[in-house]
Design a protein around this motif. Sequence first.
Motif, PDB file in Angstrom:
ATOM      1  N   GLU A 269     -16.740  15.868  11.781  1.00 65.19           N
ATOM      2  CA  GLU A 269     -18.121  15.396  11.758  1.00 65.19           C
ATOM      3  C   GLU A 269     -18.100  13.878  11.774  1.00 65.19           C
ATOM      4  OE1 GLU A 269     -21.994  15.356   8.814  1.00 65.19           O
ATOM      5  OE2 GLU A 269     -20.651  17.097   8.727  1.00 65.19           O
ATOM      6  N   ILE A 270     -18.870  13.290  12.678  1.00 64.96           N
ATOM      7  CA  ILE A 270     -18.916  11.840  12.853  1.00 64.96           C
ATOM      8  C   ILE A 270     -20.192  11.298  12.213  1.00 64.96           C
ATOM      9  CG2 ILE A 270     -18.941   9.945  14.530  1.00 64.96           C
ATOM     10  CD1 ILE A 270     -16.305  11.615  14.524  1.00 64.96           C
ATOM     11  N   ASP A 271     -20.027  10.336  11.297  1.00 65.25           N
ATOM     12  CA  ASP A 271     -21.192   9.765  10.621  1.00 65.25           C
ATOM     13  C   ASP A 271     -21.676   8.466  11.261  1.00 65.25           C
ATOM     14  OD1 ASP A 271     -21.463  11.753   8.643  1.00 65.25           O
ATOM     15  OD2 ASP A 271     -19.878  10.835   7.459  1.00 65.25           O
ATOM     16  N   GLY A 272     -20.771   7.609  11.663  1.00 66.69           N
ATOM     17  CA  GLY A 272     -21.171   6.310  12.204  1.00 66.69           C
ATOM     18  C   GLY A 272     -20.704   6.128  13.637  1.00 66.69           C
ATOM     19  N   ASN A 273     -21.306   5.173  14.331  1.00 60.37           N
ATOM     20  CA  ASN A 273     -20.946   4.821  15.704  1.00 60.37           C
ATOM     21  C   ASN A 273     -20.876   6.043  16.620  1.00 60.37           C
ATOM     22  OD1 ASN A 273     -20.326   3.216  17.882  1.00 60.37           O
ATOM     23  ND2 ASN A 273     -18.190   2.909  17.300  1.00 60.37           N
ATOM     24  N   LYS A 274     -21.926   6.847  16.572  1.00 60.32           N
ATOM     25  CA  LYS A 274     -21.975   8.066  17.393  1.00 60.32           C
ATOM     26  C   LYS A 274     -21.993   7.750  18.890  1.00 60.32           C
ATOM     27  CE  LYS A 274     -24.478  10.673  13.854  1.00 60.32           C
ATOM     28  NZ  LYS A 274     -25.722  11.399  13.569  1.00 60.32           N
TER      29      LYS A 274
ATOM     30  N   SER B 165     -31.472   8.315  27.458  1.00 59.23           N
ATOM     31  CA  SER B 165     -32.716   8.196  26.678  1.00 59.23           C
ATOM     32  C   SER B 165     -33.051   9.508  25.974  1.00 59.23           C
ATOM     33  CB  SER B 165     -33.881   7.734  27.554  1.00 59.23           C
ATOM     34  OG  SER B 165     -34.199   8.697  28.526  1.00 59.23           O
ATOM     35  N   MET B 166     -32.731  10.640  26.589  1.00 59.04           N
ATOM     36  CA  MET B 166     -32.942  11.928  25.915  1.00 59.04           C
ATOM     37  C   MET B 166     -31.967  12.080  24.753  1.00 59.04           C
ATOM     38  SD  MET B 166     -35.517  13.506  27.266  1.00 59.04           S
ATOM     39  CE  MET B 166     -35.422  15.269  27.085  1.00 59.04           C
ATOM     40  N   ILE B 167     -30.718  11.677  24.938  1.00 53.59           N
ATOM     41  CA  ILE B 167     -29.715  11.732  23.864  1.00 53.59           C
ATOM     42  C   ILE B 167     -30.168  10.871  22.692  1.00 53.59           C
ATOM     43  CG2 ILE B 167     -27.356  11.063  23.242  1.00 53.59           C
ATOM     44  CD1 ILE B 167     -26.573  11.867  26.170  1.00 53.59           C
ATOM     45  N   ASP B 168     -30.730   9.702  22.994  1.00 52.79           N
ATOM     46  CA  ASP B 168     -31.197   8.799  21.938  1.00 52.79           C
ATOM     47  C   ASP B 168     -32.283   9.435  21.070  1.00 52.79           C
ATOM     48  OD1 ASP B 168     -29.442   6.796  22.670  1.00 52.79           O
ATOM     49  OD2 ASP B 168     -30.917   5.719  23.898  1.00 52.79           O
ATOM     50  N   ARG B 169     -32.997  10.410  21.610  1.00 50.00           N
ATOM     51  CA  ARG B 169     -34.071  11.068  20.853  1.00 50.00           C
ATOM     52  C   ARG B 169     -33.548  11.929  19.706  1.00 50.00           C
ATOM     53  NH1 ARG B 169     -38.395  13.319  25.339  1.00 50.00           N
ATOM     54  NH2 ARG B 169     -38.759  11.339  26.387  1.00 50.00           N
ATOM     55  N   TYR B 170     -32.294  12.397  19.801  1.00 50.61           N
ATOM     56  CA  TYR B 170     -31.791  13.295  18.753  1.00 50.61           C
ATOM     57  C   TYR B 170     -30.476  12.865  18.116  1.00 50.61           C
ATOM     58  CZ  TYR B 170     -29.135  15.196  22.766  1.00 50.61           C
ATOM     59  OH  TYR B 170     -28.344  15.350  23.876  1.00 50.61           O
ATOM     60  N   LEU B 171     -29.776  11.932  18.712  1.00 48.45           N
ATOM     61  CA  LEU B 171     -28.429  11.616  18.219  1.00 48.45           C
ATOM     62  C   LEU B 171     -28.432  11.054  16.798  1.00 48.45           C
ATOM     63  CD1 LEU B 171     -25.437  11.705  18.880  1.00 48.45           C
ATOM     64  CD2 LEU B 171     -25.665   9.416  19.872  1.00 48.45           C
ATOM     65  N   ASP B 172     -29.348  10.145  16.488  1.00 46.29           N
ATOM     66  CA  ASP B 172     -29.343   9.513  15.165  1.00 46.29           C
ATOM     67  C   ASP B 172     -29.622  10.494  14.034  1.00 46.29           C
ATOM     68  OD1 ASP B 172     -28.606   7.033  16.053  1.00 46.29           O
ATOM     69  OD2 ASP B 172     -30.645   6.247  16.160  1.00 46.29           O
TER      70      ASP B 172
END
Length: 154
Positions: free
Chosen positions: A11-16, A31-38
Amino acid sequence: METNDNFIIIEIDGNKKQYLPLLLIGDESESMIDRYLDYGTLFVGFFNGMPIAVCVAVNLEPDVVEIKNLAVEAEFRRQGYGRRMLEHVESQHSNKKIILGTGETPSTLKFYKSCGYSYSHSIPNFFTDNYPAPIIEEGITLSDMIYLKKINPI
């Protein structure tokens, strides 16, 4: 962390965003990835220390998890790594409903069905309405988002 031969899932917590090249395999739009990655949980599968697979899971409700992105590097496909990524996410979310959306690509639908997922519903014109350019997979121009579900008994 899951270990099996030379493949581990972390599991990655930072710098995804460092895994963006892999994420773009599963979702062609940054832009779609940015909607859910954080706010999603990113799992990365490493083979001999090299990242080869990703999976992003998002908690929608206390008992519902959505898999937003599942991708495996081309040369590692059809070797069980995608299935192992799914099983890992499922093991992290016991007794929850897991949903995911995908295009109408026959091989992808067959893969998810073999993993125990079944049809839930569709969102008409999702890909044509939300992506700037047509997405073509296996000769099919994706239009509708097909949602699949699995009640996770683990």
